[in-house]
Write an enzyme that holds these catalytic residues in place. Structure first.
Site, PDB file in Angstrom:
ATOM      1  N   LYS A 169       0.842  -1.211   0.000  1.00 22.99           N
ATOM      2  CA  LYS A 169       0.000   0.000   0.000  1.00 22.99           C
ATOM      3  C   LYS A 169       0.867   1.247   0.000  1.00 22.99           C
ATOM      4  O   LYS A 169       2.051   1.199   0.373  1.00 22.99           O
ATOM      5  CB  LYS A 169      -0.936   0.031   1.212  1.00 22.99           C
ATOM      6  CG  LYS A 169      -0.273  -0.028   2.604  1.00 22.99           C
ATOM      7  CD  LYS A 169       0.235   1.292   3.159  1.00 22.99           C
ATOM      8  CE  LYS A 169       0.848   1.157   4.549  1.00 22.99           C
ATOM      9  NZ  LYS A 169       1.715   2.281   4.958  1.00 22.99           N
ATOM     10  N   ASP A 214      -1.977  -1.577  10.600  1.00 21.98           N
ATOM     11  CA  ASP A 214      -2.243  -1.549   9.157  1.00 21.98           C
ATOM     12  C   ASP A 214      -2.910  -2.823   8.639  1.00 21.98           C
ATOM     13  O   ASP A 214      -3.321  -2.875   7.482  1.00 21.98           O
ATOM     14  CB  ASP A 214      -0.915  -1.419   8.373  1.00 21.98           C
ATOM     15  CG  ASP A 214      -0.337  -0.023   8.432  1.00 21.98           C
ATOM     16  OD1 ASP A 214      -1.015   0.887   8.933  1.00 21.98           O
ATOM     17  OD2 ASP A 214       0.805   0.142   7.955  1.00 21.98           O
TER      18      ASP A 214
END
Ligand code: C5P
Length: 311
Positions: free
Chosen positions: A20, A144
């Site tokens: 990401k 995350d």
């Protein structure tokens, strides 16, 4: 890459674990538990680790990168043990991890591997757990990790673990710059000097969440640039090379520039001069949720963000 039978009597599930970037990252304050309250825009990019899950008598992790630990310090092993405990099943699987996402880069590689393990083993063990039920377990593994159950574009609040999936945007080309060093996340948050962000006492120590969209900023950049002064000039070089914007991803050390087209990103990569020795660049595109669901989720698993943007 979707999971499927590899031969009579055997079943191998193969998944991609995407990296990401944080397109926007606002730090709202340091919390009493030491974590920081964030408002961030995550987006998956087409750079991925590859995982395979197969039946076995015990739990075994085999990693293509021998420098990566294969014991309980590895988030993949912790995810497998956590899921087995939650589901009340023995932790039996052979997991093969092919690393491609650099560690310490702010790209969420270890977190993505952990989420992929929750998804892969839920399928391998035939557990009746919808993806949404995996989110609390994912949040225990790391701030995350829940995002990687959703993929695409999503807003992360709290520690970053509270996920609100956002509609897909058309894929955009990015030029990634990997400096020849990583940055440990706790060091960057510490260097932020966060006590200054926290007003004295009261409940209203956090600024209110960002109204009306995501600002083009990453509040961790000044701290990361203090720890690694090379990062500031690198980011400015990306901007000069034609990037619409250039940011640090998460706590770094990876920088990314956003370009209008692939050719522009490639030319910028070729033109970047004076990179610190040992740096690398790569052109990638963002990965919409539809694509994420096809490549990162086991067959028959319904995307956690609903079906918006998933054909
Ligand atoms: O949640 P995770 O294990 O990924 O966090 C790693 C470290 O990063 C934490 O121990 C903390 O030092 C820092 N962190 C933080 N605030 C966040 C996320 C991470 O201070 N929202």
């Amino acid at each position: 890459m979707k999971g499927g039978a590899a031969g009579p009597g055997s079943c191998v599930i193969r998944l991609e674990a995407f990296a990401k970037v944080n397109r926007s990252l606002v730090v709202l304050g340091r919390r009493p538990d030491g974590f920081h309250e964030l408002d961030t825009l995550f987006e998956t990019i087409d750079l991925s680790d590859r995982l395979e899950f197969e039946p076995a008598d015990g739990l075994e992790l085999v990693c293509s990168d021998p420098s990566i630990p294969s014991g309980e310090e590895n988030l993949v092993v912790r995810a497998a043990l956590g899921l087995a405990r939650e589901a009340g099943v023995p932790p039996r699987a052979r997991i093969t991890l092919e690393k491609r996402i650099p560690s310490g880069g702010g790209l969420g590689g270890g977190s993505s591997d952990a989420a992929s393990t929750l998804l892969g083993l839920t399928a391998l063990w035939g557990l009746d757990l919808p993806i949404g039920r995996l989110a609390p377990l994912a949040a225990e593994l790391g701030s995350d990790v829940p995002f990687f159950l959703f993929g695409g574009r999503a807003r992360g609040t709290g520690r970053g673990e509270r996920i609100e999936p956002l509609p897909d945007a058309p894929p955009e080309p990015l030029l990634l710059v990997f400096p020849p060093f990583g940055l440990p996340t706790p060091d960057v948050f510490k260097a932020l000097g966060a006590p200054g962000l926290t007003a004295a006492g009261g409940d209203d120590i956090f600024a209110s969440p960002v109204p009306g969209g995501f600002p083009d900023r990453n509040d961790l950049e000044p701290a990361a640039e203090r720890l690694r002064p090379e990062l500031g000039p690198l980011r400015r070089a990306l901007l000069r090379s034609g990037a619409r914007t250039a940011r640090l991803s998460g706590s770094g050390s990876t920088l990314f520039g956003v370009f209008r087209d692939l050719e522009g990103a490639r030319q910028a990569g070729a033109s970047l001069a004076d990179l610190p020795p040992g740096s690398r660049t790569a052109v990638v595109v963002t990965v919409p949720r539809r694509e994420f669901a096809r490549r990162a989720l086991p067959a028959r698993m319904v995307p956690a963000g609903g079906t918006e943007g998933v054909a």
